[in-house]
Design a protein around this motif. Sequence first.
Motif, short mmCIF file in Angstrom:
data_model
loop_
_atom_site.label_atom_id
_atom_site.label_comp_id
_atom_site.label_asym_id
_atom_site.label_seq_id
_atom_site.Cartn_x
_atom_site.Cartn_y
_atom_site.Cartn_z
N GLY A 1 0.82 -1.22 0.00
CA GLY A 1 0.00 0.00 0.00
C GLY A 1 0.85 1.26 0.00
O GLY A 1 0.60 2.20 -0.76
N ALA A 2 1.87 1.29 0.84
CA ALA A 2 2.76 2.46 0.89
C ALA A 2 3.55 2.60 -0.40
O ALA A 2 3.75 3.71 -0.91
N GLY A 3 4.00 1.48 -0.96
CA GLY A 3 4.74 1.52 -2.22
C GLY A 3 3.88 2.00 -3.37
O GLY A 3 4.33 2.78 -4.23
N LEU A 4 2.62 1.54 -3.41
CA LEU A 4 1.70 1.98 -4.46
C LEU A 4 1.42 3.47 -4.35
O LEU A 4 1.41 4.19 -5.35
N TYR A 5 1.21 3.95 -3.14
CA TYR A 5 0.95 5.37 -2.93
C TYR A 5 2.17 6.21 -3.31
O TYR A 5 2.05 7.25 -3.95
N THR A 6 3.37 5.75 -2.95
CA THR A 6 4.59 6.47 -3.28
C THR A 6 4.82 6.49 -4.79
O THR A 6 5.21 7.52 -5.36
N PHE A 7 4.57 5.36 -5.45
CA PHE A 7 4.71 5.30 -6.90
C PHE A 7 3.74 6.26 -7.56
O PHE A 7 4.08 6.95 -8.52
N LEU A 8 2.51 6.34 -7.07
CA LEU A 8 1.52 7.24 -7.64
C LEU A 8 1.94 8.69 -7.49
O LEU A 8 1.80 9.49 -8.41
N LEU A 9 2.50 9.05 -6.32
CA LEU A 9 2.96 10.42 -6.13
C LEU A 9 4.15 10.75 -7.03
O LEU A 9 4.23 11.85 -7.58
N ALA A 10 5.06 9.81 -7.17
CA ALA A 10 6.23 10.06 -8.02
C ALA A 10 5.85 10.11 -9.49
O ALA A 10 6.44 10.88 -10.26
N TRP A 11 4.89 9.32 -9.91
CA TRP A 11 4.46 9.29 -11.31
C TRP A 11 3.83 10.62 -11.72
O TRP A 11 4.01 11.08 -12.85
N ASN A 12 3.13 11.25 -10.81
CA ASN A 12 2.40 12.48 -11.13
C ASN A 12 3.18 13.74 -10.78
O ASN A 12 2.61 14.82 -10.75
N GLU A 13 4.46 13.64 -10.52
CA GLU A 13 5.25 14.80 -10.13
C GLU A 13 5.60 15.62 -11.37
O GLU A 13 6.48 15.27 -12.14
N PHE A 14 4.89 16.68 -11.56
CA PHE A 14 5.04 17.51 -12.75
C PHE A 14 5.94 18.71 -12.49
O PHE A 14 6.74 19.09 -13.33
N LEU A 15 5.84 19.30 -11.31
CA LEU A 15 6.57 20.53 -11.02
C LEU A 15 8.08 20.31 -11.04
O LEU A 15 8.83 21.12 -11.60
N PHE A 16 8.56 19.22 -10.43
CA PHE A 16 9.99 18.95 -10.45
C PHE A 16 10.50 18.73 -11.86
O PHE A 16 11.60 19.13 -12.21
N ALA A 17 9.71 18.07 -12.69
CA ALA A 17 10.12 17.85 -14.08
C ALA A 17 10.23 19.16 -14.83
O ALA A 17 11.14 19.34 -15.63
N VAL A 18 9.33 20.08 -14.58
CA VAL A 18 9.37 21.38 -15.27
C VAL A 18 10.59 22.18 -14.82
O VAL A 18 11.29 22.77 -15.64
N VAL A 19 10.87 22.16 -13.53
CA VAL A 19 11.92 23.02 -12.99
C VAL A 19 13.32 22.41 -13.18
O VAL A 19 14.25 23.12 -13.54
#
Length: 88
Positions: free
Chosen positions: A9-27
Motif C-alpha cells: 500500500g505504501a509503495g503503491l501510494y509512493t509510486f503514484l505520487l512520483a508518477w504524477n510529479e510535474f513541477l519537479f520535471a518542469v523546474v
Amino acid sequence: PMSWPAFIGAGLYTFLLAWNEFLFAVVLIESWGKRVLTMAIYSLLAEFITDWNTMMAFSVLASLPLIIIFVFLQKYMVQGMTAGALTS
C-alpha cells in the motif's frame, strides 16, 4: 507476512505520487531527451493551436500503468488500510 499489505500500500501510494510529479520535471529537467511523459503532454499546448485529441490520448496512455498496477494490488492496498481497524 502481516506487513506485506502495508508495504504494498505504501509503495503503491509512493509510486503514484512520483508518477504524477510535474513541477519537479518542469523546474529541474532541462534537456528534451530526458523529459518525462507528463512534460511531453504539456508540450502539446501551443499559443494558438492545441492538439486536444493527441493530448487526451497521451493522458490515457500515461494513466494506464497506474490503473493496471492498482487493479492488481488493490486487495493489498485495502488490507493495508484496514489492518488496524477494529471490528465489532
